[in-house]
Every structure is written in C-alpha cells, then in structure tokens.
Design a protein around this motif. Structure first.
Motif, PDB file in Angstrom:
ATOM      1  N   SER A 130      31.133  16.107  16.469  1.00 59.11           N
ATOM      2  CA  SER A 130      29.774  15.967  15.949  1.00 59.11           C
ATOM      3  C   SER A 130      28.983  17.260  16.099  1.00 59.11           C
ATOM      4  O   SER A 130      28.321  17.712  15.165  1.00 59.11           O
ATOM      5  N   TYR A 131      29.054  17.874  17.269  1.00 52.52           N
ATOM      6  CA  TYR A 131      28.313  19.113  17.530  1.00 52.52           C
ATOM      7  C   TYR A 131      28.757  20.236  16.593  1.00 52.52           C
ATOM      8  O   TYR A 131      27.935  20.982  16.063  1.00 52.52           O
ATOM      9  N   LEU A 132      30.068  20.353  16.383  1.00 50.85           N
ATOM     10  CA  LEU A 132      30.611  21.426  15.540  1.00 50.85           C
ATOM     11  C   LEU A 132      30.588  21.076  14.047  1.00 50.85           C
ATOM     12  O   LEU A 132      30.904  21.917  13.211  1.00 50.85           O
ATOM     13  N   ASN A 133      30.240  19.817  13.740  1.00 50.66           N
ATOM     14  CA  ASN A 133      30.203  19.347  12.358  1.00 50.66           C
ATOM     15  C   ASN A 133      31.574  19.515  11.692  1.00 50.66           C
ATOM     16  O   ASN A 133      31.696  20.009  10.582  1.00 50.66           O
ATOM     17  N   ILE A 134      32.601  19.110  12.441  1.00 48.56           N
ATOM     18  CA  ILE A 134      33.990  19.199  11.989  1.00 48.56           C
ATOM     19  C   ILE A 134      34.566  17.785  12.009  1.00 48.56           C
ATOM     20  O   ILE A 134      34.253  16.987  12.902  1.00 48.56           O
ATOM     21  N   GLU A 135      35.414  17.481  11.043  1.00 50.73           N
ATOM     22  CA  GLU A 135      36.041  16.164  10.979  1.00 50.73           C
ATOM     23  C   GLU A 135      36.839  15.902  12.256  1.00 50.73           C
ATOM     24  O   GLU A 135      37.558  16.786  12.730  1.00 50.73           O
ATOM     25  N   PRO A 136      36.735  14.692  12.831  1.00 54.49           N
ATOM     26  CA  PRO A 136      37.464  14.365  14.068  1.00 54.49           C
ATOM     27  C   PRO A 136      38.965  14.662  14.029  1.00 54.49           C
ATOM     28  O   PRO A 136      39.495  15.171  15.012  1.00 54.49           O
ATOM     29  N   PRO A 137      39.691  14.376  12.918  1.00 56.99           N
ATOM     30  CA  PRO A 137      41.120  14.713  12.927  1.00 56.99           C
ATOM     31  C   PRO A 137      41.393  16.212  13.088  1.00 56.99           C
ATOM     32  O   PRO A 137      42.359  16.599  13.747  1.00 56.99           O
ATOM     33  N   ALA A 138      40.541  17.052  12.512  1.00 54.66           N
ATOM     34  CA  ALA A 138      40.719  18.507  12.647  1.00 54.66           C
ATOM     35  C   ALA A 138      40.472  18.939  14.094  1.00 54.66           C
ATOM     36  O   ALA A 138      41.191  19.787  14.628  1.00 54.66           O
ATOM     37  N   VAL A 139      39.460  18.339  14.735  1.00 53.75           N
ATOM     38  CA  VAL A 139      39.182  18.647  16.140  1.00 53.75           C
ATOM     39  C   VAL A 139      40.353  18.187  17.001  1.00 53.75           C
ATOM     40  O   VAL A 139      40.804  18.915  17.881  1.00 53.75           O
ATOM     41  N   SER A 140      40.856  17.004  16.718  1.00 56.35           N
ATOM     42  CA  SER A 140      41.983  16.462  17.472  1.00 56.35           C
ATOM     43  C   SER A 140      43.194  17.393  17.391  1.00 56.35           C
ATOM     44  O   SER A 140      43.836  17.685  18.407  1.00 56.35           O
ATOM     45  N   LYS A 141      43.485  17.880  16.199  1.00 55.96           N
ATOM     46  CA  LYS A 141      44.617  18.789  15.997  1.00 55.96           C
ATOM     47  C   LYS A 141      44.430  20.083  16.802  1.00 55.96           C
ATOM     48  O   LYS A 141      45.360  20.553  17.466  1.00 55.96           O
ATOM     49  N   SER A 142      43.225  20.639  16.765  1.00 55.43           N
ATOM     50  CA  SER A 142      42.945  21.863  17.533  1.00 55.43           C
ATOM     51  C   SER A 142      43.038  21.605  19.032  1.00 55.43           C
ATOM     52  O   SER A 142      43.557  22.435  19.776  1.00 55.43           O
ATOM     53  N   LEU A 143      42.557  20.445  19.473  1.00 52.59           N
ATOM     54  CA  LEU A 143      42.609  20.123  20.907  1.00 52.59           C
ATOM     55  C   LEU A 143      44.046  19.976  21.394  1.00 52.59           C
ATOM     56  O   LEU A 143      44.375  20.414  22.495  1.00 52.59           O
ATOM     57  N   VAL A 144      44.900  19.393  20.564  1.00 53.20           N
ATOM     58  CA  VAL A 144      46.323  19.268  20.939  1.00 53.20           C
ATOM     59  C   VAL A 144      46.920  20.659  21.135  1.00 53.20           C
ATOM     60  O   VAL A 144      47.605  20.923  22.126  1.00 53.20           O
ATOM     61  N   ARG A 145      46.638  21.569  20.187  1.00 53.53           N
ATOM     62  CA  ARG A 145      47.167  22.945  20.309  1.00 53.53           C
ATOM     63  C   ARG A 145      46.607  23.632  21.552  1.00 53.53           C
ATOM     64  O   ARG A 145      47.339  24.316  22.269  1.00 53.53           O
ATOM     65  N   LEU A 146      45.311  23.472  21.797  1.00 57.31           N
ATOM     66  CA  LEU A 146      44.693  24.114  22.967  1.00 57.31           C
ATOM     67  C   LEU A 146      45.269  23.548  24.269  1.00 57.31           C
ATOM     68  O   LEU A 146      45.462  24.287  25.236  1.00 57.31           O
ATOM     69  N   GLU A 147      45.538  22.256  24.271  1.00 57.73           N
ATOM     70  CA  GLU A 147      46.121  21.631  25.462  1.00 57.73           C
ATOM     71  C   GLU A 147      47.545  22.144  25.683  1.00 57.73           C
ATOM     72  O   GLU A 147      47.935  22.442  26.818  1.00 57.73           O
ATOM     73  N   GLN A 148      48.318  22.277  24.615  1.00 59.86           N
ATOM     74  CA  GLN A 148      49.679  22.800  24.722  1.00 59.86           C
ATOM     75  C   GLN A 148      49.693  24.234  25.235  1.00 59.86           C
ATOM     76  O   GLN A 148      50.617  24.643  25.929  1.00 59.86           O
ATOM     77  N   LYS A 149      48.661  24.989  24.894  1.00 63.81           N
ATOM     78  CA  LYS A 149      48.545  26.378  25.348  1.00 63.81           C
ATOM     79  C   LYS A 149      47.975  26.475  26.763  1.00 63.81           C
ATOM     80  O   LYS A 149      47.875  27.565  27.320  1.00 63.81           O
ATOM     81  N   GLY A 150      47.593  25.331  27.335  1.00 58.71           N
ATOM     82  CA  GLY A 150      47.041  25.318  28.684  1.00 58.71           C
ATOM     83  C   GLY A 150      45.598  25.811  28.753  1.00 58.71           C
ATOM     84  O   GLY A 150      45.138  26.241  29.809  1.00 58.71           O
ATOM     85  N   LEU A 151      44.871  25.737  27.640  1.00 58.58           N
ATOM     86  CA  LEU A 151      43.501  26.267  27.603  1.00 58.58           C
ATOM     87  C   LEU A 151      42.429  25.197  27.784  1.00 58.58           C
ATOM     88  O   LEU A 151      41.280  25.520  28.056  1.00 58.58           O
ATOM     89  N   ILE A 152      42.803  23.923  27.617  1.00 58.84           N
ATOM     90  CA  ILE A 152      41.868  22.830  27.889  1.00 58.84           C
ATOM     91  C   ILE A 152      42.578  21.768  28.702  1.00 58.84           C
ATOM     92  O   ILE A 152      43.810  21.728  28.781  1.00 58.84           O
ATOM     93  N   MET A 153      41.769  20.888  29.284  1.00 56.01           N
ATOM     94  CA  MET A 153      42.275  19.715  29.993  1.00 56.01           C
ATOM     95  C   MET A 153      41.427  18.537  29.557  1.00 56.01           C
ATOM     96  O   MET A 153      40.256  18.706  29.204  1.00 56.01           O
ATOM     97  N   ARG A 154      42.012  17.371  29.583  1.00 56.71           N
ATOM     98  CA  ARG A 154      41.258  16.144  29.308  1.00 56.71           C
ATOM     99  C   ARG A 154      41.120  15.411  30.627  1.00 56.71           C
ATOM    100  O   ARG A 154      42.114  15.116  31.294  1.00 56.71           O
ATOM    101  N   ILE A 155      39.891  15.155  31.007  1.00 55.68           N
ATOM    102  CA  ILE A 155      39.612  14.509  32.288  1.00 55.68           C
ATOM    103  C   ILE A 155      38.939  13.161  32.036  1.00 55.68           C
ATOM    104  O   ILE A 155      38.221  12.999  31.044  1.00 55.68           O
ATOM    105  N   PRO A 156      39.167  12.185  32.924  1.00 54.07           N
ATOM    106  CA  PRO A 156      38.553  10.868  32.731  1.00 54.07           C
ATOM    107  C   PRO A 156      37.021  10.962  32.715  1.00 54.07           C
ATOM    108  O   PRO A 156      36.427  11.725  33.474  1.00 54.07           O
ATOM    109  N   GLY A 157      36.418  10.171  31.824  1.00 54.22           N
ATOM    110  CA  GLY A 157      34.961  10.118  31.744  1.00 54.22           C
ATOM    111  C   GLY A 157      34.439   8.909  32.485  1.00 54.22           C
ATOM    112  O   GLY A 157      35.161   8.283  33.271  1.00 54.22           O
TER     113      GLY A 157
END
Length: 142
Positions: A55-82
C-alpha cells in the motif's frame, strides 16, 4: 497525437529508462530498483506487514510478494511474527542494513546524473506537477 497523450507517453518512457538505468547500476551489487524501494522503505519506516508495504509503495501485492521472496533468499529481509498469529512483519536483516550505505550512494549518483541539468526550482516545480497528476490518478481510481 494530443498533448496529453504525448505527455503520458513521455512520462512512461522516462520512468522506464530511469528504472533500467538504476537496475544496471545496482545489479553488480546484488539488488534491483524494485528491491531497493522495499529496502529503503523498511529502513526509513521500520518493520511493516507485506500489505502495508504494498500500500505504501503503491505496488500490486503479488509484485511485492515476489520481491520479498527474492530479498529473503538473498538474506536481506526477515519475516517476524506480528501482533496477530497470521500477521508477519517484514524487517531488514543486519546484512541489508550494512549494505544500505553502498546502495544509497549508487542511487544518489544515479539520481544526480539524471537530474543534472534541472535547477532546484525546476525540480520543485516538476515535483508539484507530478504530485497533481498522482492525486488525479488516485481520484480517478476511486
């Protein structure tokens, strides 16, 4: 061709060439412009959900999801429980935080090169015009 058609065509072409150039500069450092948008947002805003990021980036959720998967594979992000068990927040890894300075410098050089011949006044004027177009587009979508 109408002026409005010429204007929007030029806007699309400009965004494409800027994106292509930024990707070319960032690629040797292991990221792309779309990933940089996410990284810089998380650095500035802190952890956020995938939906909030889209929402903040005004990007479609599937595109964000795809980028997040790549970033996670590269070790650049983590997903933590909310707060909610189903909710996960996305946060930068220490590796991403450490690399941010290098990426920011590359992006800054790219930005300076493409805005080289525009005075501060012209940049402010263009920003205001683009904000107006953006707001009109948001209103049209409602």
């Amino acid at each position: 061709m109408e002026n409005s058609e010429i204007l929007l065509h030029q806007l699309f072409q400009t965004v494409r060439i800027i994106t292509k150039g930024l990707n070319k500069k960032l690629e040797p450092h292991g990221i792309y412009g779309s990933e940089w948008s996410i990284i810089t947002t998380l650095k500035e805003k802190g952890s956020m959900t995938q939906g909030a990021l889209a929402s903040y980036l005004n990007i479609e959720p599937p595109a964000v999801s795809k980028s997040l998967v790549r970033l996670e594979q590269k070790g650049l992000i983590m997903r933590i429980p909310g707060a909610d068990k189903r909710e996960k927040k996305v946060t930068l890894s220490q590796e991403a935080v450490d690399q941010c300075f290098i990426w920011k410098e590359i992006v800054g050089h790219h930005r300076n090169a493409i805005l080289n011949n525009l005075s501060e006044e012209k940049q402010k004027e263009l920003t205001m015009l683009l904000k107006t177009i953006f707001q009109n587009a948001q209103q049209y979508e409602k």
